[in-house]
Design a protein around this motif. Structure first.
Motif, PDB file in Angstrom:
ATOM      1  N   ILE A  35     113.350  -6.154  82.820  1.00 49.85           N
ATOM      2  CA  ILE A  35     113.813  -4.869  83.333  1.00 49.85           C
ATOM      3  C   ILE A  35     113.149  -4.610  84.682  1.00 49.85           C
ATOM      4  O   ILE A  35     111.926  -4.701  84.810  1.00 49.85           O
ATOM      5  CB  ILE A  35     113.496  -3.733  82.352  1.00 49.85           C
ATOM      6  CG1 ILE A  35     114.259  -3.948  81.043  1.00 49.85           C
ATOM      7  CG2 ILE A  35     113.864  -2.379  82.947  1.00 49.85           C
ATOM      8  CD1 ILE A  35     113.927  -2.938  79.971  1.00 49.85           C
ATOM      9  N   LEU A  36     113.952  -4.302  85.687  1.00 49.02           N
ATOM     10  CA  LEU A  36     113.445  -4.097  87.036  1.00 49.02           C
ATOM     11  C   LEU A  36     112.817  -2.705  87.162  1.00 49.02           C
ATOM     12  O   LEU A  36     113.418  -1.695  86.776  1.00 49.02           O
ATOM     13  CB  LEU A  36     114.582  -4.241  88.039  1.00 49.02           C
ATOM     14  CG  LEU A  36     114.223  -4.195  89.522  1.00 49.02           C
ATOM     15  CD1 LEU A  36     113.369  -5.408  89.899  1.00 49.02           C
ATOM     16  CD2 LEU A  36     115.494  -4.153  90.368  1.00 49.02           C
ATOM     17  N   LEU A 146     127.700  -1.592  86.396  1.00 47.19           N
ATOM     18  CA  LEU A 146     127.927  -2.336  87.629  1.00 47.19           C
ATOM     19  C   LEU A 146     127.183  -3.657  87.479  1.00 47.19           C
ATOM     20  O   LEU A 146     126.024  -3.674  87.057  1.00 47.19           O
ATOM     21  CB  LEU A 146     127.417  -1.567  88.850  1.00 47.19           C
ATOM     22  CG  LEU A 146     128.164  -0.289  89.216  1.00 47.19           C
ATOM     23  CD1 LEU A 146     127.470   0.408  90.379  1.00 47.19           C
ATOM     24  CD2 LEU A 146     129.609  -0.589  89.587  1.00 47.19           C
ATOM     25  N   GLN A 147     127.842  -4.764  87.843  1.00 50.76           N
ATOM     26  CA  GLN A 147     127.235  -6.067  87.591  1.00 50.76           C
ATOM     27  C   GLN A 147     127.564  -7.045  88.712  1.00 50.76           C
ATOM     28  O   GLN A 147     128.697  -7.078  89.209  1.00 50.76           O
ATOM     29  CB  GLN A 147     127.741  -6.623  86.254  1.00 50.76           C
ATOM     30  CG  GLN A 147     127.010  -7.851  85.752  1.00 50.76           C
ATOM     31  CD  GLN A 147     127.507  -8.263  84.377  1.00 50.76           C
ATOM     32  OE1 GLN A 147     128.624  -8.731  84.234  1.00 50.76           O
ATOM     33  NE2 GLN A 147     126.674  -8.075  83.362  1.00 50.76           N
ATOM     34  N   THR A 148     126.562  -7.807  89.119  1.00 51.61           N
ATOM     35  CA  THR A 148     126.771  -8.920  90.039  1.00 51.61           C
ATOM     36  C   THR A 148     126.173 -10.170  89.413  1.00 51.61           C
ATOM     37  O   THR A 148     125.226 -10.095  88.616  1.00 51.61           O
ATOM     38  CB  THR A 148     126.115  -8.672  91.405  1.00 51.61           C
ATOM     39  OG1 THR A 148     124.700  -8.499  91.237  1.00 51.61           O
ATOM     40  CG2 THR A 148     126.704  -7.441  92.070  1.00 51.61           C
ATOM     41  N   ARG A 149     126.727 -11.324  89.783  1.00 54.68           N
ATOM     42  CA  ARG A 149     126.293 -12.572  89.171  1.00 54.68           C
ATOM     43  C   ARG A 149     126.561 -13.732  90.123  1.00 54.68           C
ATOM     44  O   ARG A 149     127.593 -13.756  90.815  1.00 54.68           O
ATOM     45  CB  ARG A 149     127.025 -12.791  87.844  1.00 54.68           C
ATOM     46  CG  ARG A 149     126.702 -14.088  87.128  1.00 54.68           C
ATOM     47  CD  ARG A 149     127.442 -14.188  85.799  1.00 54.68           C
ATOM     48  NE  ARG A 149     126.972 -13.193  84.852  1.00 54.68           N
ATOM     49  CZ  ARG A 149     127.447 -13.061  83.618  1.00 54.68           C
ATOM     50  NH1 ARG A 149     128.416 -13.861  83.192  1.00 54.68           N
ATOM     51  NH2 ARG A 149     126.976 -12.124  82.826  1.00 54.68           N
ATOM     52  N   ASN A 165     123.584 -19.154  85.344  1.00 54.15           N
ATOM     53  CA  ASN A 165     123.773 -18.112  86.347  1.00 54.15           C
ATOM     54  C   ASN A 165     122.586 -17.163  86.422  1.00 54.15           C
ATOM     55  O   ASN A 165     121.790 -17.053  85.473  1.00 54.15           O
ATOM     56  CB  ASN A 165     125.064 -17.333  86.068  1.00 54.15           C
ATOM     57  CG  ASN A 165     125.043 -16.618  84.739  1.00 54.15           C
ATOM     58  OD1 ASN A 165     124.460 -15.549  84.605  1.00 54.15           O
ATOM     59  ND2 ASN A 165     125.677 -17.223  83.726  1.00 54.15           N
ATOM     60  N   LEU A 166     122.486 -16.493  87.551  1.00 56.30           N
ATOM     61  CA  LEU A 166     121.555 -15.384  87.760  1.00 56.30           C
ATOM     62  C   LEU A 166     122.369 -14.102  87.788  1.00 56.30           C
ATOM     63  O   LEU A 166     123.408 -14.031  88.462  1.00 56.30           O
ATOM     64  CB  LEU A 166     120.784 -15.552  89.067  1.00 56.30           C
ATOM     65  CG  LEU A 166     119.871 -16.773  89.158  1.00 56.30           C
ATOM     66  CD1 LEU A 166     119.263 -16.864  90.555  1.00 56.30           C
ATOM     67  CD2 LEU A 166     118.764 -16.700  88.103  1.00 56.30           C
ATOM     68  N   ASN A 167     121.891 -13.057  87.088  1.00 54.33           N
ATOM     69  CA  ASN A 167     122.712 -11.882  86.834  1.00 54.33           C
ATOM     70  C   ASN A 167     121.893 -10.605  87.017  1.00 54.33           C
ATOM     71  O   ASN A 167     120.732 -10.536  86.619  1.00 54.33           O
ATOM     72  CB  ASN A 167     123.249 -11.956  85.401  1.00 54.33           C
ATOM     73  CG  ASN A 167     124.227 -10.859  85.081  1.00 54.33           C
ATOM     74  OD1 ASN A 167     125.399 -10.963  85.389  1.00 54.33           O
ATOM     75  ND2 ASN A 167     123.747  -9.794  84.452  1.00 54.33           N
ATOM     76  N   ILE A 168     122.517  -9.582  87.629  1.00 52.72           N
ATOM     77  CA  ILE A 168     121.918  -8.244  87.719  1.00 52.72           C
ATOM     78  C   ILE A 168     122.874  -7.263  87.060  1.00 52.72           C
ATOM     79  O   ILE A 168     124.040  -7.161  87.454  1.00 52.72           O
ATOM     80  CB  ILE A 168     121.645  -7.824  89.166  1.00 52.72           C
ATOM     81  CG1 ILE A 168     120.680  -8.801  89.844  1.00 52.72           C
ATOM     82  CG2 ILE A 168     121.068  -6.407  89.210  1.00 52.72           C
ATOM     83  CD1 ILE A 168     120.440  -8.502  91.314  1.00 52.72           C
ATOM     84  N   THR A 169     122.388  -6.560  86.045  1.00 53.85           N
ATOM     85  CA  THR A 169     123.185  -5.585  85.309  1.00 53.85           C
ATOM     86  C   THR A 169     122.597  -4.195  85.499  1.00 53.85           C
ATOM     87  O   THR A 169     121.411  -3.972  85.250  1.00 53.85           O
ATOM     88  CB  THR A 169     123.205  -5.924  83.804  1.00 53.85           C
ATOM     89  OG1 THR A 169     123.829  -7.199  83.618  1.00 53.85           O
ATOM     90  CG2 THR A 169     123.974  -4.877  83.013  1.00 53.85           C
ATOM     91  N   HIS A 170     123.428  -3.261  85.957  1.00 52.34           N
ATOM     92  CA  HIS A 170     123.003  -1.872  86.146  1.00 52.34           C
ATOM     93  C   HIS A 170     123.812  -0.969  85.226  1.00 52.34           C
ATOM     94  O   HIS A 170     125.047  -1.045  85.194  1.00 52.34           O
ATOM     95  CB  HIS A 170     123.204  -1.432  87.596  1.00 52.34           C
ATOM     96  CG  HIS A 170     123.011   0.050  87.807  1.00 52.34           C
ATOM     97  ND1 HIS A 170     121.768   0.629  87.893  1.00 52.34           N
ATOM     98  CD2 HIS A 170     123.909   1.060  87.921  1.00 52.34           C
ATOM     99  CE1 HIS A 170     121.909   1.935  88.075  1.00 52.34           C
ATOM    100  NE2 HIS A 170     123.194   2.223  88.080  1.00 52.34           N
ATOM    101  N   VAL A 183     119.111   1.929  84.146  1.00 55.19           N
ATOM    102  CA  VAL A 183     118.391   0.717  83.783  1.00 55.19           C
ATOM    103  C   VAL A 183     118.980  -0.454  84.559  1.00 55.19           C
ATOM    104  O   VAL A 183     120.196  -0.595  84.664  1.00 55.19           O
ATOM    105  CB  VAL A 183     118.438   0.457  82.257  1.00 55.19           C
ATOM    106  CG1 VAL A 183     119.865   0.336  81.751  1.00 55.19           C
ATOM    107  CG2 VAL A 183     117.637  -0.769  81.891  1.00 55.19           C
ATOM    108  N   ASN A 184     118.090  -1.264  85.156  1.00 54.34           N
ATOM    109  CA  ASN A 184     118.485  -2.458  85.899  1.00 54.34           C
ATOM    110  C   ASN A 184     117.852  -3.672  85.231  1.00 54.34           C
ATOM    111  O   ASN A 184     116.625  -3.751  85.117  1.00 54.34           O
ATOM    112  CB  ASN A 184     118.025  -2.366  87.356  1.00 54.34           C
ATOM    113  CG  ASN A 184     118.694  -1.227  88.098  1.00 54.34           C
ATOM    114  OD1 ASN A 184     119.852  -1.305  88.466  1.00 54.34           O
ATOM    115  ND2 ASN A 184     117.946  -0.141  88.301  1.00 54.34           N
ATOM    116  N   ILE A 185     118.696  -4.610  84.797  1.00 56.56           N
ATOM    117  CA  ILE A 185     118.225  -5.787  84.067  1.00 56.56           C
ATOM    118  C   ILE A 185     118.545  -7.031  84.886  1.00 56.56           C
ATOM    119  O   ILE A 185     119.703  -7.257  85.257  1.00 56.56           O
ATOM    120  CB  ILE A 185     118.895  -5.884  82.681  1.00 56.56           C
ATOM    121  CG1 ILE A 185     118.713  -4.572  81.901  1.00 56.56           C
ATOM    122  CG2 ILE A 185     118.322  -7.048  81.889  1.00 56.56           C
ATOM    123  CD1 ILE A 185     119.547  -4.504  80.634  1.00 56.56           C
ATOM    124  N   VAL A 186     117.534  -7.815  85.180  1.00 54.50           N
ATOM    125  CA  VAL A 186     117.691  -9.084  85.895  1.00 54.50           C
ATOM    126  C   VAL A 186     117.553 -10.211  84.873  1.00 54.50           C
ATOM    127  O   VAL A 186     116.551 -10.263  84.144  1.00 54.50           O
ATOM    128  CB  VAL A 186     116.638  -9.229  87.009  1.00 54.50           C
ATOM    129  CG1 VAL A 186     116.839 -10.549  87.759  1.00 54.50           C
ATOM    130  CG2 VAL A 186     116.714  -8.056  87.973  1.00 54.50           C
TER     131      VAL A 186
END
Length: 361
Positions: A35-36, A146-149, A165-170, A183-186
């Motif tokens: 968690i960021l 919102l998600q980027t990968r 993959n590398l993933n960022i989930t907001h 919450v931001n999960i890397v």
């Protein structure tokens, strides 16, 4: 209702093309990350290492529409994932998502993809004033995603591929309720894809062309409800009116400038509850605001991903940063009618989730 709109427009758009013949894949992911700590107020929660799984259906677009070929035939994904946040105060998350994976580079046996995704998030243990008041990250049972990968695909054979993959989930509620830290999960994920259906061999004819109008002017009315402080907890309505001029740059991009008016009853209530005295007289400041903005639209046919940067030119209350940002989705339903869902923020702090309708002149 507003919390679902990001996902709804994107899902409707993606499913509109399912009548065509595509390559279909089943993809599974094992999730592990952290968690960021995006600000000091979440440091007591940003100390765990979430884990989870993801299962998704993916379709490879075939170039029938001009933008599909322009983006080198991307993947559209429909996914369901589960996150164990490894913290009893945060609980677990169940995520339903829709995303587009844009190929950055392709070779015969490998590919590099960049993902833009959105959806809905269900939380098992959101903030509660009495029983879980330390969870200032996840405030609502249903929030939006919102998600980027960044995915590197390695083809093993005609059917199976590895997809690390590398993933960022907001996940956030868009200031529907306070507190609203999000919450931001890397994560670093390991996945595998299996082709479950191949498209029929056919020549793509009568490609649907893009709109290349050199200049466009929009009038957009948007609104919703939000809350700004713990003292004023009940969400109150707001609306915005935007006049926006946009210039065609290339088939992928438009740039624009706009003038925007903001009318927020939540800001009005925040000012009222924090009034001050001048010469012994109680005075309430003006809550209305105006801003100038510049914006960019990344286009996928009738769907566009918008990013905007604005500066308040009228803001007597001074309760906000002078600069704001907006991220969202815009869909052109008709030659003149468009709909938009967006998130307006001040840096990393969301102010409001918006749904709007506009007219193109």
């Amino acid at each position: 209702m507003k919390k679902t709109c990001f996902a709804v427009i994107f899902l409707l758009y993606c499913f509109a093309s399912t009548a065509q013949h595509y390559d279909w894949y089943l993809n599974g992911q094992i999730i592990k990350g952290f968690i960021l700590k995006h600000n000091e107020y979440v440091s007591h929660l940003a100390n765990s290492h979430p884990s989870g799984i993801e299962l998704s259906l993916q379709q490879k677009l075939n170039g029938k529409r001009e933008w599909e070929s322009l983006y080198n035939k991307p993947l559209v994904s429909y996914g369901l994932s589960y996150y164990n946040l490894q913290n009893p105060k945060l609980g677990h998350l169940v995520v339903g998502s829709a995303a587009i994976d844009l190929p950055l580079k392709r070779t015969e046996n490998t590919a590099l993809y960049f993902r833009i995704g959105t959806g809905l998030v269900f939380s098992t243990n959101p903030y509660d004033r009495e029983t879980n008041n330390q969870n200032n990250m996840v405030t609502s049972t249903i929030t939006y995603l919102l998600q980027t990968r960044l995915t590197y695909e390695i083809k093993l054979n005609e059917k199976i591929s590895l997809t690390p993959n590398l993933n960022i989930t907001h996940s956030s509620n868009g200031a529907q309720r306070a507190p609203n830290r999000g919450v931001n999960i890397v994560t670093a994920n390991m996945g595998m894809s299996y082709k479950i259906q191949s498209q029929e061999n056919q020549d793509i004819q009568d490609v649907i062309a893009l709109d290349k109008t050199p200049y466009q002017v929009y009038l957009l009315l948007s609104g919703g409800r939000n809350t700004r402080t713990l003292q004023v907890r009940e969400p109150l309505p707001f609306f915005n009116l935007l006049v926006y001029g946009q210039k065609y740059v290339n088939p992928k991009s438009d740039w624009g400038v706009g003038l925007e008016y903001f009318h927020s009853y939540s800001l009005k209530e925040q000012i009222r509850t924090s009034w001050f005295r001048i010469n012994g007289v109680e005075e309430i400041q003006d809550f209305k605001r105006m801003g100038l903005l510049i914006g960019h639209e990344l286009k996928f046919g009738k769907l566009g991903f918008i990013t905007q940067l604005g500066l308040y030119i009228y803001d007597p209350s001074k309760l906000n940063m002078p600069v704001y940002q907006r991220y969202g989705l815009r869909y052109q339903f008709h030659e003149n009618i468009m709909a938009q869902v967006a998130l307006k923020t001040h840096a990393a702090t969301a102010e409001q989730a918006e749904i709007g309708i506009g007219w193109r002149f």
